[in-house]
Motif scaffolding. Structure first.
Motif, short mmCIF file in Angstrom:
data_model
loop_
_atom_site.label_atom_id
_atom_site.label_comp_id
_atom_site.label_asym_id
_atom_site.label_seq_id
_atom_site.Cartn_x
_atom_site.Cartn_y
_atom_site.Cartn_z
N TYR A 197 26.38 35.45 62.58
CA TYR A 197 25.81 34.23 63.12
C TYR A 197 26.53 33.02 62.52
O TYR A 197 26.69 32.93 61.30
CB TYR A 197 24.33 34.13 62.79
CG TYR A 197 23.51 35.30 63.27
CD1 TYR A 197 22.99 35.36 64.57
CD2 TYR A 197 23.24 36.38 62.42
CE1 TYR A 197 22.23 36.43 65.00
CE2 TYR A 197 22.49 37.48 62.83
CZ TYR A 197 22.00 37.49 64.13
OH TYR A 197 21.25 38.56 64.55
N GLU A 212 17.90 35.17 57.74
CA GLU A 212 16.54 35.06 57.21
C GLU A 212 16.51 34.59 55.75
O GLU A 212 15.46 34.19 55.24
CB GLU A 212 15.81 36.41 57.34
CG GLU A 212 16.24 37.50 56.37
CD GLU A 212 17.48 38.26 56.82
OE1 GLU A 212 17.77 39.31 56.22
OE2 GLU A 212 18.16 37.80 57.77
N THR A 311 15.10 38.48 63.13
CA THR A 311 14.97 38.21 64.57
C THR A 311 14.25 36.90 64.82
O THR A 311 14.67 36.07 65.66
CB THR A 311 14.20 39.36 65.24
OG1 THR A 311 14.88 40.59 65.01
CG2 THR A 311 14.08 39.13 66.74
N LYS A 312 13.17 36.65 64.11
CA LYS A 312 12.38 35.44 64.28
C LYS A 312 13.17 34.20 63.87
O LYS A 312 13.12 33.16 64.55
CB LYS A 312 11.09 35.55 63.44
CG LYS A 312 10.15 34.35 63.58
CD LYS A 312 9.54 34.28 64.96
CE LYS A 312 8.48 33.18 65.04
NZ LYS A 312 7.94 33.03 66.41
N THR A 313 13.91 34.32 62.76
CA THR A 313 14.70 33.18 62.27
C THR A 313 15.77 32.80 63.28
O THR A 313 16.01 31.60 63.54
CB THR A 313 15.34 33.51 60.92
OG1 THR A 313 14.32 33.84 59.98
CG2 THR A 313 16.15 32.33 60.38
N VAL A 314 16.43 33.81 63.88
CA VAL A 314 17.46 33.53 64.88
C VAL A 314 16.86 32.79 66.07
O VAL A 314 17.45 31.83 66.60
CB VAL A 314 18.13 34.84 65.34
CG1 VAL A 314 19.04 34.59 66.54
CG2 VAL A 314 18.94 35.45 64.19
N ASP A 315 15.64 33.18 66.50
CA ASP A 315 14.97 32.47 67.60
C ASP A 315 14.73 31.01 67.22
O ASP A 315 14.96 30.09 68.03
CB ASP A 315 13.63 33.14 67.91
CG ASP A 315 13.81 34.48 68.60
OD1 ASP A 315 14.92 34.72 69.13
OD2 ASP A 315 12.85 35.28 68.60
N LEU A 316 14.25 30.78 65.99
CA LEU A 316 13.97 29.42 65.55
C LEU A 316 15.25 28.59 65.47
O LEU A 316 15.27 27.41 65.84
CB LEU A 316 13.29 29.44 64.18
CG LEU A 316 11.88 30.06 64.13
CD1 LEU A 316 11.38 30.18 62.69
CD2 LEU A 316 10.90 29.22 64.96
N ASP A 318 17.97 29.08 67.19
CA ASP A 318 18.44 28.84 68.55
C ASP A 318 17.67 27.69 69.20
O ASP A 318 18.26 26.80 69.83
CB ASP A 318 18.29 30.13 69.35
CG ASP A 318 19.02 30.08 70.69
OD1 ASP A 318 19.96 29.28 70.82
OD2 ASP A 318 18.64 30.83 71.60
N LYS A 319 16.35 27.71 69.02
CA LYS A 319 15.52 26.65 69.60
C LYS A 319 15.83 25.29 68.98
O LYS A 319 15.74 24.26 69.65
CB LYS A 319 14.04 26.98 69.40
CG LYS A 319 13.56 28.14 70.27
CD LYS A 319 12.11 28.50 69.97
CE LYS A 319 11.65 29.70 70.81
NZ LYS A 319 10.27 30.12 70.45
N LYS A 326 26.92 33.91 68.09
CA LYS A 326 26.33 35.19 67.66
C LYS A 326 27.29 36.28 68.12
O LYS A 326 27.33 36.61 69.30
CB LYS A 326 24.94 35.37 68.30
CG LYS A 326 24.28 36.71 68.02
CD LYS A 326 22.94 36.81 68.77
CE LYS A 326 22.33 38.19 68.62
NZ LYS A 326 21.05 38.32 69.38
#
Length: 856
Positions: A197, A212, A311-316, A318-319, A326
């Motif tokens: 990333y 993360e 996974t959650k950190t990557v979503d945050l 990205d937003k 990636k």
């Protein structure tokens, strides 16, 4: 008289009982000879005998040989409590029963595991006995014996006294499942698919596989020679999502070619980052706890395991618009060697031993040759590993093991030491006062206690002065660094001398295709199943021949079966000898050592070959060429003695020489095949002699028959040549042939052996004359010898044509297989080479058949 067939099972148990009842495994005093000692690498007392343990056969061969040489010989056995490995095994057992260790508590858990290991120890010892291992079982030790623990404590206390022990909070390999730290050598790495990333850190972009952990970043590092970032060094970067401002620093560890060339520095969760942090005095906040869950992070991430948090950190990210790229990648990920859980680098309090002085002395001992490692190439590897060794984390957060002898005051402001290292709890009571201290719950790293095994086992048996340093440490090459190097370090420290003079390393035992054995592949061979079917001696031979030092060897049912056939061949040959003795009214027990005459060319050649094999075996064992020695014994017994001498001597038997030959064979073969040789010995030994295991090893003697040995080789070469021609020309086995031999310079050797040559080559007429004319097949041997076989009326054309068709089909199938890219890209190199050899042999045979058909 011997039974018609050898029955291993009842024979082996009876003979082993005889050895033990006669205390044959105990060292005998002999001041004139140098002691020989091997310390058995202690098997883990949590399971059953497997092929790794069966490789102890190498040690048994050496021990039996030295015992027969008259050396005071000790093979010291023992078993290992195996710390975390046993704890994991027993926890799985509890899980199957619907329990957990937390239901039991530390003390009850320890007691249950102790009973479990003691039972397994008994089973494993019996299994090792069944392999014929001649260890001195009266001296067996366990790594949790109280006297062993005392020595481990003494060593730790001495290290502390010498300023080589400290407690530190450092990043370590942590297993969230096992809830303990591990050394680097206890970690296994697996290739896994992941992503790189690229993140926006304001003034710089960084690449990471672990987004993360950005919440524990304390700097961004770049290489000082990277021109792209020279103007940024000393400035600031911003950690996304939490807007934390961190410095941009320069450090030589950063590789400009990886990722963006800018590295996020997370000292609490990466070993290299920890070192960077130490150099630059960076803080090291942690965001992962011992359960492998997120802490000190935004609420939506708190409590998640790291994979979920990633996974959650990557979503945050990205937003938030700060995830730049990636990209997929393959990289190595550390896993727990014991349970397979992904390892988390986290900071914890651990006990460390300083290794600088220890490893320096060990390196010097290896460089000076105080210890010889076989194969030699592993000496440099061991030295290189010692060079790279960091301080040794010797503490483990598990319940099963040797508790560390450390005590802490309950009150931090008591004015007393912050910890006390003491051998007994009484010392802690006397120092801190009763109920004013707590006991350390950590246990020692298993490798710390087992690294003191050589001197600890000898000392607790009162044999330290006689057998230390030990002679040989024989073990798998995979634990050279885990165990052997550490034994050298602590042996030098505690005893001021190396723990052993020679290290012999064996490789892995693989299947017949060269693949590692595993339950998932279904190719695991159970040694006890092999011995129950084929006998122990057959498995011992199969594990020795073809398995050279430091290299992997192969094992298959077919290989073991082949050596079972060899054992049967020896049995039948011995039975034939006894029948000859009976026929000539010779009682083997009355035949003295030199009570024979050399009556024929074959007798003299056999006598020379026996003494030559004696020299080869002795020198080979001295040089640790165990596989070569086994091969030479196999070839001599099967080929020279059984197939040639016994056949040549039919009709002119020399029973006294036969008895001498069988005795010599049994003595030389005994270290490899102890059971069948001991059984046969009881039928051919001189009446004054005792058990074979206690017989003296034969000395070197000149036979005086070298010329006769060479002459017999000429006779055998002619017989082989005739047999080869018969086979290549498709002559039926029941057909006799007419042979003409041009003897060259060996007429005086070959002519007297005419009857033997005719009988063993199925020749109807044998002439010694010039090369004949007509339809003949010929072979030309050294020294002007020519062998010609008349083919008149002997060739089975239909049979040859049928074989030609079969060979063509076989050659075609092998060719297609070797031209198949799927096969050549996946099969091991050894398998491919084996197929190529098959093809070459088949093509050669097909060519000869076609030549024969073209002239018929």
């Amino acid at each position: 008289m011997l039974d018609k067939a050898y029955n291993p099972q009842p024979t082996e148990s009876r003979i082993y009982k005889m050895w033990e009842e006669n205390r044959a495994f105990e060292p005998k005093d002999n001041p004139a000879e140098k002691p020989f000692c091997i310390i058995l690498p202690p098997p883990n007392a949590n399971g059953y005998l497997h092929l790794g343990h069966a490789m102890y056969v190498i040690e048994d061969i050496l021990v039996r040989w030295h015992r027969m040489q008259g050396h005071p010989t000790l093979w010291m056995p023992g078993t290992d409590h195996a710390g975390i490995e046993t704890q994991v095994v027993y926890e799985r057992k509890l899980e199957e029963e619907g329990r957990s260790r937390f239901d039991l508590g530390p003390d009850k858990f320890y007691d249950e595991v102790m009973r479990f290991t003691r039972a397994n120890q008994k089973n494993m010892i019996n299994q090792m006995r069944s392999m014929g291992f001649s260890a001195d079982w009266s001296k067996i030790k366990f790594t949790l014996d109280e006297d062993i623990i005392d020595i481990v404590y003494d060593t730790f206390i001495a290290l502390d006294r010498d300023g080589m022990v400290y407690r530190g909070n450092r990043v370590c390999n942590w297993c969230p499942r096992c809830q303990t730290s591990f050394a680097d050598i206890e970690i296994k790495y697996q290739e896994e698919s992941a992503f790189m990333y690229t993140l926006d850190y304001g003034s710089v972009r960084i690449g990471t596989t672990r987004p993360e952990t950005i919440f524990a970043d304390t700097a961004v590092a770049v290489n000082p020679d990277d021109k792209r970032y020279k103007t940024l060094v000393g400035k600031k970067a911003i950690v996304p999502l939490i807007q934390k401002i961190i410095p941009i620093i320069a450090d030589n560890h950063v590789d400009p070619k990886i990722g963006t060339g800018a590295l996020k520095v997370t000292p609490a969760h990466d070993f290299h980052d920890y070192e960077i942090g130490m150099r630059h005095k960076l803080p090291n906040p942690s965001v992962i706890d011992k359960e492998g869950r997120m802490i000190n992070v935004p609420d939506e991430l708190s409590g998640l395991v790291t994979s979920e948090a990633r996974t959650k950190t990557v979503d945050l990210l990205d937003k938030a618009g700060v995830l730049i790229t990636k990209e997929p990648l393959q990289h190595s990920v550390a896993h727990c060697e014991r349970c397979g859980t992904v390892i988390e680098p986290i900071p914890t309090d651990q006990w460390y031993v300083k290794v600088d002085k220890l490893k320096q002395r060990s390196k010097e001992a290896l460089e000076k040759g105080d210890i010889r490692i076989i194969p030699e190439r592993f000496t440099k590897q061991c030295i290189d590993w010692l060079d790279q060794m960091y301080d040794w984390n010797v503490s483990r957060q598990i319940w099963w093991g040797i508790r560390m002898p450390v005590y802490y005051p309950l009150e931090s402001k008591s004015g007393k030491k912050e910890y006390l290292i003491a051998k007994t709890e009484k010392e802690a009571k006397d120092y801190y006062g009763e109920k004013n201290y707590r006991v350390e719950t950590d246990t020692f790293d298993t490798w710390f206690s087992s690294s003191q095994w050589p001197h600890a086992t000898l000392a607790t048996n009162g044999m330290l002065d006689q057998f230390y340093p030990t002679s040989v440490m024989e073990t798998g090459r995979d634990i050279l660094f885990k165990w052997v190097a550490r034994m050298i370090m602590l042996g030098l420290y505690t005893m001021n001398d190396v723990p052993f003079r020679t290290v012999y390393l064996h490789g892995l035992v693989r299947d017949e295709k060269g693949q590692k054995m595993s339950k998932s592949k279904g190719n695991v061979i159970n040694p006890l199943e092999m011995t129950s079917v084929f006998g122990t001696d057959a498995l011992r031979m199969a594990l020795t021949i073809g398995v050279t030092s430091g290299n992997d060897g192969s094992l298959s049912t077919e290989k073991v079966e082949g050596y079972r056939n060899f054992i049967n061949k020896l049995w039948n040959a011995s039975r034939f000898v006894l029948m000859q003795c009976e026929e000539h009214k010779v009682v083997p027990a009355n035949v003295a050592e030199d009570d024979f005459e050399l009556l024929s060319l074959a007798d003299k050649a056999l006598f020379h070959e026996l003494l030559d094999v004696r020299v080869f075996v002795t020198q080979g064992l001295e040089q640790y060429r165990l596989s070569e020695v086994g091969e030479r014994l196999y070839d001599f017994i099967w080929d020279y003695f059984c197939d040639w001498y016994l056949e040549l001597s039919k009709g002119e038997s020399n029973p006294e020489l036969l008895v001498f030959a069988v005795r010599e064979i049994l003595v030389l073969l005994h270290p490899y095949c102890p059971f069948v040789t001991e059984e046969l010995w009881s039928h051919v030994k001189q009446k004054e002699f005792g058990m074979l295991i206690q017989q003296p090893w034969p000395a070197f003697v000149d036979s005086g028959c070298a010329n006769e040995h060479t002459e017999l080789e000429v006779v055998i070469a002619v017989i082989k040549a005739i047999r080869k021609i018969r086979a290549e020309q498709g002559v039926a086995p029941d057909k006799k042939v007419q042979v003409i031999v041009v003897p060259g310079k060996h007429a005086s050797v070959l002519k007297p052996q005419q009857d033997h040559i005719m009988r063993l080559s199925r020749s109807d007429v044998l002439e010694f004359t010039k090369k004949p004319s007509g339809d003949v097949a010929s072979l030309f041997l050294p020294d002007g010898i020519e062998v010609h076989v008349s083919m008149e009326g002997l060739v089975d054309l239909e049979g040859l044509k049928k074989e030609q068709t079969q060979l063509k089909s076989y050659v075609d199938s092998l060719g297609k297989k070797l031209s198949n890219e799927q096969f050549t890209s996946r099969a091991p190199a050894a398998v491919i080479e084996q197929e190529r050899q098959k093809l070459a042999e088949a093509e050669g045979k097909l060519k000869k058949i076609e030549e024969r058909l073209s002239t018929s």
